[in-house]
Design an enzyme around this catalytic site. Structure first.
Site, PDB file in Angstrom:
ATOM      1  N   CYS C 241       0.849  -1.166  -0.046  1.00  0.00           N
ATOM      2  CA  CYS C 241      -0.158   0.047   0.292  1.00  0.00           C
ATOM      3  C   CYS C 241       0.798   1.365  -0.119  1.00  0.00           C
ATOM      4  O   CYS C 241       2.047   1.418   0.948  1.00  0.00           O
ATOM      5  CB  CYS C 241      -0.847  -0.105   1.247  1.00  0.00           C
ATOM      6  SG  CYS C 241      -1.863   1.533   1.328  1.00  0.00           S
ATOM      7  N   CYS C 244      -0.069   3.201   3.532  1.00  0.00           N
ATOM      8  CA  CYS C 244       0.448   2.792   4.851  1.00  0.00           C
ATOM      9  C   CYS C 244       1.568   1.600   4.820  1.00  0.00           C
ATOM     10  O   CYS C 244       1.894   1.175   5.924  1.00  0.00           O
ATOM     11  CB  CYS C 244      -0.960   2.191   5.489  1.00  0.00           C
ATOM     12  SG  CYS C 244      -1.230   0.455   5.028  1.00  0.00           S
TER      13      CYS C 244
END
Lengths: 360, 189, 291
Positions: C241, C244
Site C-alpha cells: 500500500c 500505509c
C-alpha cells in the site's frame, strides 16, 4: 498528493437537495397538485396502482409527483409503502359479472346480451395533436345515457353453455401471495396471474406481441373486454356475513383461443385471462395472451421453445422493480472486482506474450 | 380462555425479540454453548427460555406441536393469544415443544425435502438441566470440540446421518438455551 | 414524529423479521444451502443491498455497533446510505472500526482485520446461485444441489485451465462448504476467499431480489474449488500500500494523472487508516488517517 475519496455523506445530502429543486422545476410555473395528477393523468395513476399492487389513486398520484413522472420510480415508492402495511384480512372474490361498466366490447360477437359499450377509449381517435389543449380550453360535456344496474354475463359463460369452451376449475382455496411467499418453480396459475398483473406493462406487452408473431401462437380473439367498478366485500366473522368495504375500478379481458384438442381433451375453445387495476386495457389484453401461452402444459400442447411459453423466463423477468434495481446497481462502485479482473487480465497477457515469444 | 394466558408476553416486542433472536442465533451457530435468553414469563410448566423462543420464532404461519406435558389449557391459550400459531399434530409441525420423553420418537418430525431441506422441524426440548458436559460435538460452529448434556446420543447421530435433511434442536432450561443443528456430529463419550 | 417512532425498530415489522429470522436459523443449520425467503420491497432498490439490509434488520439489537462497507470502504455512497438508514430506523451506534463493530454489513469485501466471536458479517449478494451462469434455470440448479451434481462447475473450471492455463475467475469464486454445498461467496475478490472458512464470526448472506438467505456458522469449512495440479491461489496486486505500506492487504489501483501514473492503496479504509495512525507510513502516505 492522493487524497482518499471522502465526503459521501455530504454528496448524498447535496444530491437530494438538488433533486428536490429539479422536481419542483421553474417556480414561476404553478405547482401540480396531487388531485390534478389523479384526475388528469388517470391512466398513469392506474398503471402505478396496477404494478404497485395497491389500489389507492391518491397515493399513486403522490408517488407520480414525487417521482417526477417516472412511473417505475412511482411504482417503487408504492411497493415500498405497501410492504409495510398490516394485512387485516382478505376480501371475497370480486364479481366482475356485476361490474358497473364504462366500457365493454367483444370481438367475437356482433351483438350480445348487455350490448357493446365503446366507452372512453382512444381507439377511434385520430392521433393528431390537439393544440386546443395547449390553450387549456374546457371540454364540452359528453352526452349521457341512463346507467343499467343489471348484471351482464360474460361472453365466455354464454359459450360455455354449449360446452364450446373449456370450463375453468373453481375453488375456495386461499390464493398464494407472491409478496408474502418466495416464488417456487414450477408455479401455479393463480400465482402466475398475480405475477403478470403486477408485471411491467412493456414486458408483458412484448411477450404477448411475440405470441402473435408466431413465438408460441395461441390464436386469440378478444372474447370480451370490460372496464368498470366492482364492489369489494369482506367476510366479517363477528357479523357472520360479508360487508362492502369499497369499490375498485378493474379492466378484465378474456380471450377465446382456438384449440384443436389433445389426447385428453376434445376440440373446444380455451381462454386466457387478464385482470388489472384501473383502466389499463393494453395490459389486460397482453396479460390474457401471456396467460394463455403459459398454459401449454396444462392443455397438453407442444412446447415450441417460445419465450412466452417459458414460465421461469417470464416470471423471473416481469417485475420492473427487481429489473430496474439490478440493472441500475451496476453503476455502484465495483472497484474491487474490477481490480481483481485487471490483475487477472494482466497476468493472462503476460503469460500469453511470454508463451508467444518462446514459440518464435 | 384462562386469564393467565393474557400475561407474560413481551412488553417491548421489537427490542426483546431482537435480543432473544441474537441469543437463539448464537446458540444455533455455536453448538454446545449456553446462552441466557429472557423477556417473557410463560405459564408453568414452560421454561422462560422455551417461552421466549416461541414468542420470537412462532406466529400464525408456523404450525406448532405441543408435547403431552405442555399440552395444557393454559399453555395452549398462552401460545394462541401471544403468537396465533396453529396447534397441530406431530407430522405437520414446523416447531415442536416438549420434554424429550414428550417428543420421542423424534424421527416422526419433518426433516425437509431433498431439494428443500430447510422445510424441517425445529424442536424445543425442555431439559431438567443444561451443562457443557456429555456427548462430544464437532462440526460447523465448533472450533475444535464441544460437549453438551443432550438427552441421548443415538437419535442425534441418526439425525446427522440424514444431512442435509434433518430436524434442528433447541435445548432449554430455565433462562438458558443451547442449540444443536442437524449439521453437528454427536458422539458418546 | 421521528423516524424511530414512525417505523418499527430497525424498520421491518415483527412478522417480517420473524420470517427472516427463521430463514437465517435454517441457513445456519445447513451451511451453504440457500434458504428461500419472502424478501420484501425495501426503501432502497433491489441490487443495492436489500438482502443484506433485511438480514441486518432481523439481527440488530439496540446495543449493536454497526459498520457498513462497500468495496472495503466506509465512506462509499451506498455504504453511507445504508448506515444512515439504520441510524435513523434503529437508533444504533455506528462505527468505522472493524474491531469495535458487532454487526458489519459488507458489499464485495471481507475486512482485513480478523473477525472475532460475537461479530456478525452480513454480505449483500446479487446472484446467490453459484451455478446460475452455467445453468440459468432455478428448477435445474436446485436439482443439481440436491444431487450434489457439481460436474458442470468442474467442467467450467477445467475449460478455463485448458484455455488460459489457470482458473480465470478473479472474484465471486465458488467454495464448497463442509464437503456438501457449492456456495457463492458474493463478488468478493478471491483474495478474500481464505477468510471464509474457519472464521470466528457468524457469516450471513442475503440476496433480496433473488429471495435467498444462506450462512456460514463460525469455524465452518469453506474450500475454494480447484484441482490438485492447479491449486487455488489468493491473488492481489503485487505491491504494498502506498499510503500505509501494508504488504499483505487487498489494494485498489488509483490512476493519479493523465500520464497513466498510478498508485496502490488499501481497499479497506479502516485498516489503512489504523495502520497510519499507528505510525506505518507508505511511500506516498502521511501520518494522518484522513489522508
Amino acid at each position: 498528493m492522493y487524497v482518499a475519496v471522502k465526503g459521501g455523506e455530504k454528496a448524498i445530502d447535496a444530491a437530494h437537495a438538488w433533486l428536490a429543486e429539479e422536481r419542483r422545476g421553474d417556480t414561476s410555473v404553478a405547482e401540480l397538485s396531487v388531485a390534478q395528477i389523479r384526475e388528469q393523468l388517470a391512466l398513469a395513476v392506474n398503471r402505478v396502482m396496477a404494478e404497485g399492487s395497491l389500489y389507492d389513486p391518491d397515493l399513486a398520484a403522490l408517488a407520480i409527483k414525487q417521482a417526477r413522472g417516472d412511473l417505475i420510480e412511482a411504482i417503487f415508492l408504492i411497493r415500498a409503502y405497501r410492504t409495510t402495511l398490516p394485512r387485516l384480512g382478505a376480501s371475497t372474490p370480486v364479481e366482475t359479472a356485476q361490474m358497473a361498466m364504462c366500457r365493454r366490447i367483444s370481438a367475437t360477437f356482433k351483438d350480445l346480451p348487455g350490448g357493446q359499450i365503446l366507452g372512453p377509449t382512444f381507439d377511434y381517435t385520430h392521433r393528431l395533436l390537439d393544440f386546443k389543449l395547449a390553450a387549456e380550453g374546457e371540454v364540452p360535456t359528453a352526452p349521457t345515457a341512463p346507467a343499467s344496474l343489471d348484471a351482464v354475463p360474460h361472453v365466455t359463460a354464454m359459450l360455455n353453455r354449449d360446452g364450446l369452451i373449456q370450463t375453468e376449475a373453481e375453488g375456495n382455496d386461499t390464493p398464494p401471495d407472491l409478496t408474502r411467499e418466495p416464488m417456487e418453480l414450477p408455479t401455479t396459475r393463480p400465482l402466475r396471474l398475480q405475477a403478470i398483473t403486477r408485471g411491467d406493462e412493456g414486458f408483458i406487452l412484448s411477450m404477448a406481441y411475440s405470441t402473435q408473431r408466431g413465438y408460441g401462437r395461441t390464436h386469440a380473439f378478444v372474447g370480451e373486454l370490460r372496464i368498470g367498478t366492482v364492489a369489494v366485500e369482506m367476510d366479517i366473522p363477528e357479523l357472520g356475513f360479508s360487508v362492502e368495504i369499497g369499490e375498485v375500478e378493474l379492466t378484465e379481458c378474456e380471450t377465446v383461443n382456438q384449440f384443436k384438442g389433445s389426447k385428453t381433451e376434445p376440440p373446444q375453445f380455451t381462454r386466457g385471462y387478464g385482470l388489472v387495476f384501473g383502466q389499463t386495457e393494453r395490459k389486460a389484453i397482453a396479460m390474457s395472451l401471456v396467460d394463455r401461452a403459459l398454459r401449454w402444459k396444462e392443455l397438453g400442447e407442444d412446447n415450441t421453445g417460445a419465450p412466452a411459453q417459458d414460465e421461469e423466463f417470464v416470471l423471473m423477468h416481469a417485475d420492473n422493480i427487481q429489473a430496474t434495481g439490478f440493472l441500475e446497481h451496476i453503476k455502484l462502485p465495483h472497484y474491487v472486482d474490477f481490480q481483481a479482473e485487471l490483475e487477472l487480465v494482466r497476468k493472462l497477457r503476460r503469460e500469453a506474450l511470454a508463451h508467444g515469444e518462446a514459440a518464435e | 380462555m384462562t386469564p393467565d394466558a393474557l400475561l407474560g408476553g413481551f412488553t417491548d416486542a421489537p427490542r426483546q425479540s431482537a435480543r432473544a433472536f441474537r441469543a437463539a442465533l448464537e446458540a444455533m451457530a455455536r453448538p454446545g454453548t449456553l446462552w441466557p435468553i429472557e423477556g417473557a414469563a410463560p405459564p408453568a410448566p414452560l421454561s422462560v427460555a422455551a417461552g421466549v423462543l416461541i414468542l420470537t420464532l412462532c406466529d400464525g404461519t408456523t404450525p406448532l406441536y405441543l408435547g403431552a406435558s405442555c399440552d395444557q389449557p393454559v399453555v395452549r391459550d398462552w401460545v394462541t393469544f401471544h403468537t396465533g400459531a396453529p396447534l397441530v399434530a406431530v407430522h405437520e409441525a414446523q416447531f415442536a415443544l416438549g420434554t424429550w420423553a414428550d417428543l420421542m420418537p423424534v424421527d416422526r418430525f419433518a426433516i425437509g425435502l431433498p431439494d428443500y431441506p430447510d422445510r424441517a422441524a425445529t424442536l424445543i426440548v425442555e431439559m431438567p438441566a443444561l451443562a457443557n458436559q456429555g456427548p462430544r460435538l464437532t462440526g460447523p460452529g465448533i472450533a475444535t470440540v464441544a460437549h453438551l448434556s443432550l438427552p441421548e446420543t443415538a437419535a442425534f447421530c441418526a439425525n446427522r446421518a440424514l444431512f442435509p435433511q434433518g430436524f434442528d434442536t433447541y435445548l432449554t432450561c430455565g433462562g438458558q438455551v443451547a442449540g444443536l443443528p442437524r449439521s453437528t456430529i454427536v458422539e458418546a463419550v | 414524529m421521528t423516524d424511530q417512532t414512525a417505523y418499527n425498530f430497525a424498520y421491518l415489522d415483527e412478522q417480517t423479521k420473524r420470517m427472516i429470522r427463521r430463514a437465517i436459523l435454517k441457513g445456519v443449520a445447513i451451511p451453504g444451502y440457500q434458504v428461500p425467503f419472502a424478501s420484501r420491497e425495501m426503501p432502497m432498490p433491489y441490487g443495492w443491498g436489500t438482502g443484506g439490509v433485511q438480514v441486518t434488520s432481523a439481527c440488530l439489537v439496540p446495543e449493536d455497533r454497526l459498520k457498513v462497507i462497500d468495496q472495503g470502504a466506509d465512506d462509499t455512497t451506498n455504504a453511507v446510505s445504508i448506515r444512515r438508514f439504520f441510524q435513523r430506523t434503529a437508533g444504533i451506534e455506528v462505527t468505522e472500526a472493524t474491531a469495535d463493530a458487532t454487526v458489519i454489513q459488507t458489499r464485495h469485501r471481507i475486512p482485513e482485520t480478523p473477525l472475532t466471536e460475537g461479530q456478525i458479517l452480513v454480505y449483500q449478494v446479487p446472484i446467490p446461485e453459484p451455478l446460475r451462469f452455467l445453468e440459468p434455470r432455478e428448477t435445474e440448479t436446485r436439482k443439481m444441489h440436491e444431487l450434489e451434481d457439481y460436474g458442470l462447475m468442474h467442467v467450467k473450471l477445467y475449460e478455463d485451465i485448458s484455455r488460459h492455463g489457470q482458473i480465470a475467475t478473479a472474484y465471486d469464486y465458488p467454495v464448497k462448504v463442509e464437503g456438501r454445498y457449492v456456495m457463492d461467496p458474493s463478488p468478493i475478490p478471491k483474495f478474500d476467499n481464505p477468510k471464509l472458512g474457519g472464521n470466528a464470526a457468524i457469516q450471513l448472506f442475503g440476496a433480496g431480489r433473488e429471495q435467498r438467505i444462506y450462512a456460514l456458522p463460525p469455524y465452518t469449512q469453506a474450500i475454494s474449488l480447484d484441482f490438485d495440479d492447479y491449486p487455488f491461489t489468493a491473488s492481489k496486486a503485487d505491491h504494498a500500500c502506498d499510503l500505509c505500506g501494508a504488504p499483505d492487504s487487498y489494494l485498489d489501483e488509483v490512476i493519479t494523472d493523465d500520464q497513466g501514473s498510478r498508485m496502490f492503496v488499501c481497499s479497506d479504509t479502516d485498516f489503512c487508516g489504523s495502520r497510519r495512525a499507528a505510525g506505518h507510513i507508505g511511500p506516498m502516505g502521511t501520518p494522518s488517517a484522513g489522508g
